[in-house]
Design an enzyme around this catalytic site. Sequence first.
Site, PDB file in Angstrom:
ATOM      1  N   VAL A  22       0.850  -1.190   0.000  1.00 12.45           N
ATOM      2  CA  VAL A  22       0.000   0.000   0.000  1.00 12.45           C
ATOM      3  C   VAL A  22       0.886   1.240   0.000  1.00 12.45           C
ATOM      4  CG1 VAL A  22      -1.840   1.267   1.175  1.00 12.45           C
ATOM      5  CG2 VAL A  22      -1.783  -1.236   1.274  1.00 12.45           C
ATOM      6  N   ASP A 133     -11.095 -11.672   4.600  1.00 16.30           N
ATOM      7  CA  ASP A 133      -9.721 -11.517   5.108  1.00 16.30           C
ATOM      8  C   ASP A 133      -9.686 -10.512   6.258  1.00 16.30           C
ATOM      9  OD1 ASP A 133      -7.024 -12.136   5.190  1.00 16.30           O
ATOM     10  OD2 ASP A 133      -6.461 -10.575   3.765  1.00 16.30           O
TER      11      ASP A 133
END
Length: 416
Positions: A22, A133
């Site tokens: 990210v 997740d």
Amino acid sequence: MRRSLGRYELTHELGRGGMGVVWAAYDRQQGREVALKVLSNPGYGSELSTTERRFLREARLTGRLNHTGIPAVYDHGSHDGELFLVMERVPGKALDSVLKEEGTLGIERAAGVARKIADVLAYAHGQGVVHRDLKPSNVMVTPADGIKVLDFGVAAALEPRPGETRFTAANATPGTVIYMAPEQAVGKTEPASDLYSLGCLLYELLAGRPPFTDGSPFMLYHQHAHEPVPPLSSHRPGIPAGLKRLVESLLEKEPHNRPASAGEVRALLEAWAPARSASRPAHPGLAEAAARRRAGRPAQALDDFHALLALTGLEPLDVLAARTGAALCVADLGRTREALEELRHVLAGQSGLLSAADPIVLDTRYEIAVLLVRTGDRGAASELLRELALQESALNAGDDRHGRSSGLLRRLSRMT
């Protein structure tokens, strides 16, 4: 080192995990700061195009999610063979960082974090989206102590190929298996799987560690599927008995033994982390219009509500209240399905401004249940009323809402 990905200038790395990196990035076209996740190559070689299509499909789906606890998805695609997702950049810290810095959380704060996550899951599951997740690194805690659940749809987009179990897939990591439901590890994901992951997360918030941590991914799967969960009291004394029972129910091996829905979990967590209601004076015209409706003049009241909606500068909650009043007038005039659709839109707006336990939200959901009964959809009405009955049972005995949903449920059961 700075680099660009299309119109996005990547400035610095924010974090990385099993599914990618990210970046903090700047969108030159829109002139705004964003978070950009570059997905790891799944390692399927010539099958990358299949994965890419699946990823883009999931990104389109999750991009339609509209909840204050889910970062907005701005863009998605591929660039030079790299899959990427562009999202709202959320200030704050990931929950795993908070746990490293602070250790176990207080009872009310831990339950509050879990309640907010359950609220997000209830919304997403209602839209047909399962997270798959959920773990501390996928939960952001904002400076105002809000919660943002990251990466909806990303795990779904990178699911293993048919016949390949989740815990041995190339994209699986021990860090994911630690929070993974037994059925999900062998490719059977459902909303209850997210509840199991929430149970693992809440266990860690209270105990300082997840229920199972040792061994290889396969051994972790075996523990989740077959071994009893270590008692919370072995890690931390003084946890309320009801909260321990809730965690135990979330961590049941079989999905059907877990709570019926994320909405039910959210309602149960209110006992240890009550949501704060927004108190503010309403526009006086709302009470006047509502009084006319109660007096049996829905057509006149409807005109009054429409006049209020035509005003400029009306507060957002007053706009929603006027829309609610107008919808109820429409229902009184016999247009039940039209009213039901409008109340559902109103509820979505309220969810972005108020807590799930706010009396205004409870009232709207109750009216939706009543209209569902009128349309003949008693199954959906009963499910909603059961969730509401749990929340209303926590209200003061003098509250007019106390017991109304359970009372309507009893009347429905007599009718059937």
